[in-house]
Write a protein that holds these residues in place. Structure first.
Motif, PDB file in Angstrom:
ATOM      1  N   TYR A 194       2.016 -12.525  -3.568  1.00 32.28           N
ATOM      2  CA  TYR A 194       0.947 -11.934  -2.766  1.00 32.28           C
ATOM      3  C   TYR A 194      -0.271 -11.666  -3.661  1.00 32.28           C
ATOM      4  CZ  TYR A 194      -1.337  -8.742   0.514  1.00 32.28           C
ATOM      5  OH  TYR A 194      -2.232  -8.142   1.355  1.00 32.28           O
ATOM      6  N   ARG A 195      -0.028 -11.028  -4.803  1.00 27.48           N
ATOM      7  CA  ARG A 195      -1.128 -10.744  -5.724  1.00 27.48           C
ATOM      8  C   ARG A 195      -1.727 -12.043  -6.285  1.00 27.48           C
ATOM      9  NH1 ARG A 195       2.341  -6.472  -6.445  1.00 27.48           N
ATOM     10  NH2 ARG A 195       3.488  -7.412  -8.171  1.00 27.48           N
ATOM     11  N   LEU A 196      -0.873 -13.046  -6.522  1.00 23.84           N
ATOM     12  CA  LEU A 196      -1.376 -14.339  -6.991  1.00 23.84           C
ATOM     13  C   LEU A 196      -2.295 -14.973  -5.948  1.00 23.84           C
ATOM     14  CD1 LEU A 196      -1.412 -16.620  -9.095  1.00 23.84           C
ATOM     15  CD2 LEU A 196       0.641 -17.542  -7.987  1.00 23.84           C
ATOM     16  N   ALA A 197      -1.947 -14.829  -4.688  1.00 26.03           N
ATOM     17  CA  ALA A 197      -2.787 -15.387  -3.619  1.00 26.03           C
ATOM     18  C   ALA A 197      -4.196 -14.797  -3.668  1.00 26.03           C
ATOM     19  CB  ALA A 197      -2.159 -15.122  -2.252  1.00 26.03           C
ATOM     20  N   PHE A 198      -4.285 -13.504  -3.875  1.00 23.76           N
ATOM     21  CA  PHE A 198      -5.601 -12.878  -3.932  1.00 23.76           C
ATOM     22  C   PHE A 198      -6.335 -13.219  -5.221  1.00 23.76           C
ATOM     23  CE2 PHE A 198      -3.817 -10.937  -0.313  1.00 23.76           C
ATOM     24  CZ  PHE A 198      -4.904 -10.757   0.523  1.00 23.76           C
ATOM     25  N   ALA A 199      -5.605 -13.486  -6.282  1.00 23.30           N
ATOM     26  CA  ALA A 199      -6.240 -13.944  -7.517  1.00 23.30           C
ATOM     27  C   ALA A 199      -6.800 -15.355  -7.320  1.00 23.30           C
ATOM     28  CB  ALA A 199      -5.239 -13.912  -8.667  1.00 23.30           C
ATOM     29  N   TYR A 200      -6.036 -16.219  -6.642  1.00 19.69           N
ATOM     30  CA  TYR A 200      -6.547 -17.565  -6.319  1.00 19.69           C
ATOM     31  C   TYR A 200      -7.818 -17.455  -5.481  1.00 19.69           C
ATOM     32  CZ  TYR A 200      -2.775 -20.788  -7.758  1.00 19.69           C
ATOM     33  OH  TYR A 200      -1.916 -21.571  -8.469  1.00 19.69           O
ATOM     34  N   ASP A 201      -7.795 -16.577  -4.489  1.00 15.77           N
ATOM     35  CA  ASP A 201      -8.956 -16.411  -3.619  1.00 15.77           C
ATOM     36  C   ASP A 201     -10.168 -15.944  -4.414  1.00 15.77           C
ATOM     37  OD1 ASP A 201     -10.073 -16.414  -0.890  1.00 15.77           O
ATOM     38  OD2 ASP A 201     -10.302 -14.252  -1.272  1.00 15.77           O
ATOM     39  N   ALA A 213       0.833  -1.202   0.000  1.00 12.32           N
ATOM     40  CA  ALA A 213       0.000   0.000   0.000  1.00 12.32           C
ATOM     41  C   ALA A 213       0.867   1.251   0.000  1.00 12.32           C
ATOM     42  CB  ALA A 213      -0.924   0.001   1.215  1.00 12.32           C
ATOM     43  N   ALA A 214       1.937   1.242   0.774  1.00 15.82           N
ATOM     44  CA  ALA A 214       2.838   2.396   0.824  1.00 15.82           C
ATOM     45  C   ALA A 214       3.494   2.637  -0.534  1.00 15.82           C
ATOM     46  CB  ALA A 214       3.901   2.194   1.904  1.00 15.82           C
ATOM     47  N   ALA A 215       3.730   1.564  -1.273  1.00 13.23           N
ATOM     48  CA  ALA A 215       4.353   1.682  -2.595  1.00 13.23           C
ATOM     49  C   ALA A 215       3.313   1.876  -3.706  1.00 13.23           C
ATOM     50  CB  ALA A 215       5.191   0.442  -2.892  1.00 13.23           C
ATOM     51  N   GLY A 216       2.018   1.871  -3.339  1.00 14.33           N
ATOM     52  CA  GLY A 216       0.958   2.017  -4.334  1.00 14.33           C
ATOM     53  C   GLY A 216       0.772   0.791  -5.199  1.00 14.33           C
ATOM     54  N   ARG A 217       1.166  -0.387  -4.682  1.00 14.60           N
ATOM     55  CA  ARG A 217       1.105  -1.625  -5.471  1.00 14.60           C
ATOM     56  C   ARG A 217       0.149  -2.668  -4.879  1.00 14.60           C
ATOM     57  NH1 ARG A 217       6.868  -3.637  -5.301  1.00 14.60           N
ATOM     58  NH2 ARG A 217       5.975  -5.341  -6.495  1.00 14.60           N
ATOM     59  N   LEU A 218      -0.697  -2.242  -3.952  1.00 12.18           N
ATOM     60  CA  LEU A 218      -1.633  -3.170  -3.321  1.00 12.18           C
ATOM     61  C   LEU A 218      -2.707  -3.579  -4.322  1.00 12.18           C
ATOM     62  CD1 LEU A 218      -2.223  -4.453  -0.532  1.00 12.18           C
ATOM     63  CD2 LEU A 218      -3.809  -2.580  -0.146  1.00 12.18           C
ATOM     64  N   PRO A 219      -2.994  -4.885  -4.440  1.00  9.89           N
ATOM     65  CA  PRO A 219      -4.028  -5.307  -5.385  1.00  9.89           C
ATOM     66  C   PRO A 219      -5.384  -4.710  -4.993  1.00  9.89           C
ATOM     67  CG  PRO A 219      -3.182  -7.203  -4.158  1.00  9.89           C
ATOM     68  CD  PRO A 219      -2.414  -6.005  -3.724  1.00  9.89           C
ATOM     69  N   VAL A 220      -6.111  -4.258  -5.999  1.00  8.76           N
ATOM     70  CA  VAL A 220      -7.423  -3.658  -5.774  1.00  8.76           C
ATOM     71  C   VAL A 220      -8.480  -4.667  -6.192  1.00  8.76           C
ATOM     72  CG1 VAL A 220      -8.957  -1.767  -6.427  1.00  8.76           C
ATOM     73  CG2 VAL A 220      -6.502  -1.362  -6.202  1.00  8.76           C
ATOM     74  N   ASP A 221      -9.459  -4.868  -5.339  1.00  8.28           N
ATOM     75  CA  ASP A 221     -10.553  -5.790  -5.657  1.00  8.28           C
ATOM     76  C   ASP A 221     -11.611  -5.019  -6.428  1.00  8.28           C
ATOM     77  OD1 ASP A 221     -12.468  -7.704  -5.830  1.00  8.28           O
ATOM     78  OD2 ASP A 221     -12.853  -7.853  -3.683  1.00  8.28           O
ATOM     79  N   ALA A 234      -5.139 -15.372 -14.501  1.00  4.74           N
ATOM     80  CA  ALA A 234      -4.153 -15.646 -15.555  1.00  4.74           C
ATOM     81  C   ALA A 234      -3.064 -14.567 -15.564  1.00  4.74           C
ATOM     82  CB  ALA A 234      -4.832 -15.728 -16.908  1.00  4.74           C
ATOM     83  N   ILE A 235      -3.453 -13.335 -15.375  1.00  8.74           N
ATOM     84  CA  ILE A 235      -2.485 -12.235 -15.336  1.00  8.74           C
ATOM     85  C   ILE A 235      -1.571 -12.379 -14.121  1.00  8.74           C
ATOM     86  CG2 ILE A 235      -2.250  -9.738 -15.030  1.00  8.74           C
ATOM     87  CD1 ILE A 235      -4.947  -9.525 -16.632  1.00  8.74           C
ATOM     88  N   ALA A 236      -2.158 -12.640 -12.965  1.00  8.46           N
ATOM     89  CA  ALA A 236      -1.369 -12.769 -11.727  1.00  8.46           C
ATOM     90  C   ALA A 236      -0.437 -13.978 -11.799  1.00  8.46           C
ATOM     91  CB  ALA A 236      -2.290 -12.878 -10.524  1.00  8.46           C
ATOM     92  N   ARG A 237      -0.920 -15.074 -12.365  1.00  9.61           N
ATOM     93  CA  ARG A 237      -0.081 -16.267 -12.491  1.00  9.61           C
ATOM     94  C   ARG A 237       1.099 -16.011 -13.410  1.00  9.61           C
ATOM     95  NH1 ARG A 237      -2.751 -21.429 -14.809  1.00  9.61           N
ATOM     96  NH2 ARG A 237      -2.586 -20.148 -16.658  1.00  9.61           N
ATOM     97  N   ALA A 238       0.851 -15.340 -14.530  1.00  8.17           N
ATOM     98  CA  ALA A 238       1.931 -15.018 -15.462  1.00  8.17           C
ATOM     99  C   ALA A 238       2.965 -14.112 -14.792  1.00  8.17           C
ATOM    100  CB  ALA A 238       1.371 -14.349 -16.707  1.00  8.17           C
TER     101      ALA A 238
END
Length: 157
Positions: free
Chosen positions: A129-136, A84-92, A112-116
């Motif tokens: 981290y972003r892949l985890a939220f994509a799986y979820d 979040a501090a770096a502005g890279r937190l995944p947005v739902d 597919a994007i997160a996995r790649a």
């Protein structure tokens, strides 16, 4: 998991308070079970000792599992705060049905994007981290937790 914004801070505090309360109740239950196990051990009877040892294993396993989950929760929040501090937190921002369910096609696309991204940078904890939220979002909670554990391991390492 997102960084604490002014509107989310009360919800985050309530969630932590709820988890702490449940942990305290479980700890009380484990203490009762452990005291019963010790009482069985003190009987001196072979059957009582065997049952006491068997019952004593359960609270020890539960304490280990609780400690592991709390450690993971703190690590996930630390990673979310950094992103979040770096502005890279995944947005739902995936489209949802009126009932709140995530659109499967959109979740599959985001996955597919997160996995790649994770495959392209396997040592990047943020990608995992972003892949985890994509799986979820795709409904695969087991793999989401595995990806979070990988992200945490990479983040620590």
């Amino acid at each position: 998991m997102s960084a604490t914004s002014p509107s989310r801070a009360p919800r985050r505090r309530m969630a932590v308070a709820g988890a702490a309360a449940l942990t305290a109740l479980l700890s009380l239950y484990l203490w009762v079970v452990a005291t019963r196990a010790v009482a069985l051990l003190r009987t001196g009877e072979p059957v009582g000792i065997g049952l006491g040892l068997g019952i004593l294993v359960l609270p020890l396993l539960a304490i280990w599992a609780i400690a592991r989950e709390w450690r993971m929760a703190f690590m996930v929040q630390r990673m979310a705060d950094e992103l979040a501090a770096a502005g890279r937190l995944p947005v739902d921002d995936l489209p949802r049905s009126p009932g709140g369910r995530i659109d499967r096609e959109a979740a599959t696309e985001a996955f597919a994007i997160a996995r790649a991204e994770a495959e392209a940078a396997p040592e990047d904890w943020a990608a995992w981290y972003r892949l985890a939220f994509a799986y979820d979002a795709a409904g695969d909670r087991r793999r989401a937790r595995e990806a979070l554990r990988t992200a945490a391991r990479l983040h620590r390492g």
